[in-house]
Design an enzyme around this catalytic site. Structure first.
Site, mmCIF file in Angstrom:
data_model
loop_
_atom_site.group_PDB
_atom_site.id
_atom_site.type_symbol
_atom_site.label_atom_id
_atom_site.label_comp_id
_atom_site.label_asym_id
_atom_site.label_seq_id
_atom_site.Cartn_x
_atom_site.Cartn_y
_atom_site.Cartn_z
ATOM 1 N N HIS B 267 -10.873 -37.640 -42.645
ATOM 2 C CA HIS B 267 -11.877 -38.696 -42.536
ATOM 3 C C HIS B 267 -13.245 -38.016 -42.523
ATOM 4 C CE1 HIS B 267 -8.637 -41.178 -40.228
ATOM 5 N NE2 HIS B 267 -8.589 -41.448 -41.511
ATOM 6 N N THR B 420 -15.243 -33.168 -39.942
ATOM 7 C CA THR B 420 -14.096 -34.022 -39.642
ATOM 8 C C THR B 420 -13.306 -33.424 -38.491
ATOM 9 O OG1 THR B 420 -12.160 -35.153 -40.538
ATOM 10 C CG2 THR B 420 -12.517 -32.882 -41.267
ATOM 11 N N VAL B 421 -12.638 -34.298 -37.768
ATOM 12 C CA VAL B 421 -11.706 -33.823 -36.745
ATOM 13 C C VAL B 421 -10.294 -34.333 -37.044
ATOM 14 C CG1 VAL B 421 -13.386 -33.526 -34.903
ATOM 15 C CG2 VAL B 421 -12.351 -35.760 -35.243
ATOM 16 N N HIS B 422 -10.152 -35.146 -38.041
ATOM 17 C CA HIS B 422 -8.840 -35.703 -38.377
ATOM 18 C C HIS B 422 -8.340 -35.057 -39.669
ATOM 19 C CE1 HIS B 422 -10.323 -39.616 -36.252
ATOM 20 N NE2 HIS B 422 -10.015 -38.677 -35.396
ATOM 21 N N LEU B 423 -7.311 -34.249 -39.532
ATOM 22 C CA LEU B 423 -6.762 -33.531 -40.684
ATOM 23 C C LEU B 423 -5.294 -33.919 -40.819
ATOM 24 C CD1 LEU B 423 -8.186 -30.311 -39.182
ATOM 25 C CD2 LEU B 423 -8.976 -31.088 -41.399
#
Lengths: 352, 489
Positions: B267, B420-423
């Site tokens: 994201h 981003t922190v959502h991978l």
């Protein structure tokens, strides 16, 4: 529907324009129901005066005053407002979209709007409805996005910047006490349309309307009668000044769907319509947009390039605020509106 | 070993063995370990990072980044623009350091995963039942009192615009009922102790370099221990749960490459700092409100906002913005996150410890980032911000609506600090062999006993905080494994 005000004069600027004539005609038919005691119409010259008069019903009881003047000419604006003593309403439709030169956009859409709003404020307007556009907000970031009632400015080229200037002028006057609201129509169509809209029908009829890519771009549209209804509702609304509404159909349409619907309407009105085959690559739209921007930076304007550059964009808006606040529901569908437009062209002797 | 006896970091043995080796102890690995241990499997969890007790480092601090993040929190997916990302590297993984916000995957997302990737038996209702169990296990709850001021400002701005918003629940307990005193129910507080209690061993500071696979069957892993010593762990089954970057890297180093590491989804996020007339900064927490008016394409929320992070968000246009840092107590950082059409790659490269990560934004992504940042700026103005500082080179200070036009004109994703922190999605699950790296329950295609059970499996980004999706799917898969291998457990 908001309650119509007690009878007041209604000033319409740009009264001989597309929307101006449609609105004037509606007022002439329904003056009493709309609470209009007198219609004061501003037109630019005697030719426009004749055009406006030809648009009005012959047997109306309207108290009509037509003033000849230009919104870019301050004494003319002063004369316009001096023509009404006491409270009045104003619908400011005067605007220019396809100018001879770029400076005209700002002179009419920004500076003149500022002057009109300031004088409306000082002359004690009861309610002002300013007609804006989608252009101050640019294009949606992707085909499924929809503009909400309140969006950040992102003006599309010079026209968008000039209409943004107009909106800012309205809001500044509101902050000074003007009771003004804003109506934002996207692409509208219908009776009183100018020649360029006739070209639209002709292109669809000949199967040469430019559809970019897969035609998935979405466009909000509004039939002129629906727009007039929205303007009248905005005039009668009694809520907080400064509010703005999209007045359009409930859903935005895919460009391919618009072309198909217009083709069907033309066929049902007895025209022979060729299958639309003009598919253009997105790149061409981008080239046209870039060219349009370059031409506009030189102070010039080429309508065909401008329109082509805009055709591969999504401009979709959400009317739920207008429905909630104004009770606005588009009464005429795209198909029906197009049929009425085609019939109007036939009545005017316009060859499609 | 520590007091729990099964958790240790000073392994002396260079050769160990277990029935199930679980690599990684985050949101995927920990519930897998707990469920398998409770079913009677001999489980060994290996974790590359340290065990850091909660409370020993300040949340969202630079100290935490140093101790609990990979690379001190400085990791980057290369591209135009490069996208900074963070990975937890500690016992509990990302659950120890993230915002703690919990969002179930939307039903339509689960249906999309099932249909497009052909994920067998992925029933949205069943997955939501599993999510409900997870929510009980990790104490998902709303705040017991008013949200922080930065969170309330987000809500106020959205209300003024008529935009939808809500409060995201968190996996937290509030022992004294004070919404400021939440204790995160991360993996080191929940599933890892549960796994240890059921007999699982948990070895920290142990890096897996490679899994040895012959004819599709894996037999042992080559490891490096805390003391630098090399070792080997033999197993019957292995679950790779190192997260969406490390999992494909381990698999690639082990010779598995088909549909592995080629479809990284994130994201992408842009940020701004908003300045208010009064002191509003909360340095050790993040807002719980999120604005979902434009979801799933666009979401707005609040970020960690201690003085150092505010300075970081001003850095892109420091020459104009630096004066604001004096007023950091009146400021907070907010983000606009998009669901991206773009994809990235994870590539392990011989000789490099960490894989090379790349990401490419599409034209739509770039326009959405522009739109997101300007809409978020409008929201902050409506929330009462006196000045907004968007995080991109050449950004204007936004003081009124007219400035939003300047923002949009000057913005380019290439000039922005995108992060981003959502991978996720580097080993998508499903039966569609053209798209998927693993089967419907995480068994890596072409292998007999190598499983993936973490964010890598999500076929694409869910458009919401992904931890709930990761945990629900991990529990689903672990149960399926138990039913297959130990049907009477």
């Amino acid at each position: 529907m908001p309650n119509n005000p007690t009878h007041l004069p209604l000033i319409i600027t740009g009264a001989a324009g597309w929307l101006g004539r449609a609105l004037s005609s509606h007022v002439a038919h329904n003056a009493d129901g709309l609470g209009v005691s007198q219609l004061i119409a501003l037109v630019r010259d005697s030719e426009e005066q004749a055009l406006l008069q030809s648009s009005l019903p012959k047997d109306n009881n309207l108290d009509l005053r037509i003033l000849i003047g230009d919104v870019t000419n301050t004494p003319d604006i002063d004369r316009l407002f001096a023509s009404s003593s006491g409270a009045f309403d104003l619908v400011h439709t005067a605007g220019i979209i396809h100018p001879k030169k770029i400076a005209d956009l700002f002179a009419v859409n920004e500076t003149a709007t500022k002057n009109v709003m300031q004088r409306a404020l000082h002359r004690g307007a009861r309610r002002v409805v300013h007609i804006s556009s989608n252009s101050p907000f640019g294009n949606n970031p992707h085909t499924q996005d929809t503009f909400r009632a309140d969006e950040p400015f992102n003006p599309y080229l010079a026209y968008g910047a000039s209409k943004m200037g107009g909106e800012i002028a309205v809001q500044e006057s509101v902050s000074q006490g003007l009771n003004a609201v804003i109506v934002r129509p996207p692409w509208f169509y219908g009776p009183f349309q100018p020649a360029r809209q006739t070209t639209f029908f002709s292109m669809v009829k000949s199967g040469k309307f430019p559809v970019f890519g897969d035609g998935a771009q979405r466009r909000s549209m509004v039939f002129i009668d629906n727009l007039v209804d929205g303007v009248c509702r905005a005039r009668a609304w009694e809520g907080e000044p400064g509010r703005g509404w999209w007045i359009a159909d409930t859903q935005a349409y895919r460009v391919s769907e618009i072309v198909e619907t217009v083709g069907r309407a033309l066929t049902d009105e007895g025209h022979t319509v060729k299958k639309n085959r003009l598919r253009l690559p997105h790149l061409l739209g981008q080239v046209a947009e870039t060219a349009d921007g370059f031409i506009q930076r030189t102070g010039r304007y080429v309508q065909q390039v401008h329109v082509l550059g805009e055709m591969n964009k999504t401009i979709a808006c959400d009317i739920s605020s207008a429905t909630h606040d104004l009770g606005y529901v588009p009464a005429v569908s795209l198909y029906e509106g197009m049929r009425r437009s085609i019939r109007w062209c036939a009545q005017q002797g316009i060859e499609l | 070993m520590n007091s729990m006896q099964q958790i240790w970091d000073d392994a002396n043995e260079s050769k160990m063995s277990c029935e199930v080796l679980i690599i990684g102890s985050g949101a995927g690995g920990s519930p897998t370990a707990a469920l398998l241990a409770e079913a009677g499997f001999d489980v060994l969890v290996v974790e590359e990072g340290r065990w850091v007790e909660q409370g020993t480092v300040a949340p969202f601090s630079l100290d935490q980044m140093e101790q609990q993040y990979r690379g001190g929190g400085v990791t980057v997916a290369l591209g135009l623009p490069s996208i900074a990302y963070t990975e937890g590297r500690c016992a509990g993984g990302g659950t120890e350091v993230n915002s703690g916000l919990y969002r179930r995957p939307p039903t339509e997302v689960v249906e999309r995963w099932r249909d497009r990737w052909d994920v067998r038996d992925l029933d949205p209702d069943e997955l939501m039942k599993t999510a409900t169990e997870v929510e009980t296990d990790i104490h998902v709850t709303h705040l017991p009192g008013p949200a922080s001021v930065p969170s309330q400002l987000l809500r106020q701005g959205a209300d003024a615009l008529g935009w939808k918003h809500d409060e995201s629940p968190r996996w937290m307990t509030y022992p004294d009922g004070n919404p400021r005193h939440g204790q995160r129910q991360s993996m080191t507080r929940t599933y890892l102790p549960r796994a240890a209690k059921a007999g699982a061993r948990i070895l920290t500071q142990c890096r897996v370099n490679k899994i040895n696979i012959s004819h599709g069957k894996a037999t042992y892993a080559d490891i490096s221990l805390a003391n630098g010593q090399a070792g080997r762990i033999s197993f019957k089954f292995v679950f790779v749960c190192g997260g969406a970057i490390q999992t494909p890297a381990i698999l690639q180093r082990s010779g598995l490459r088909k549909n592995i590491g080629q479809t990284l989804a994130v994201h992408p996020t842009v940020k701004l700092s908003a300045r208010f007339a009064d002191a509003i900064n909360v340095p050790d927490d993040v807002p719980v409100h999120q604005v979902k008016e434009f979801a799933p394409d666009l979401s707005f929320g609040g970020s960690a906002s201690h003085a150092g992070l505010i300075a970081l968000s001003l850095l892109d246009q420091w020459s104009d913005f630096k004066g604001a840092i004096e007023d950091w107590r009146n400021m907070a950082v907010y983000y606009a996150a998009i669901t991206s059409e773009g994809r990235g790659r994870v590539m392990s490269v011989p000789g490099l410890v960490d894989p090379v990560v790349t990401y490419r934004l599409t034209a739509r992504d770039r326009e959405l980032l522009r739109s997101g940042l300007s809409r978020l700026s409008l929201l902050m103005l409506e929330a009462g911000a006196t000045e907004v500082y968007p995080a991109f080179r050449g950004a204007p200070i936004v003081r009124g609506r007219k400035d939003l036009a300047t923002l949009q004109k000057r913005f380019s994703a290439n000039k922005a600090s995108v992060m981003t922190v959502h991978l996720c999605s580097t080993v998508p699950l499903g039966e569609n062999r053209d798209l998927c790296g693993a089967g419907s329950y995480g068994l890596v295609h072409e292998t007999k006993n190598v499983y993936v059970n973490d964010a890598s499996l999500l076929p694409d980004a869910p458009g919401v905080n992904p931890q709930a999706s990761v945990m629900a799917i991990a529990v689903r898969n672990a149960r399926h494994f138990i039913a297959q291998e130990k049907p009477h457990a």
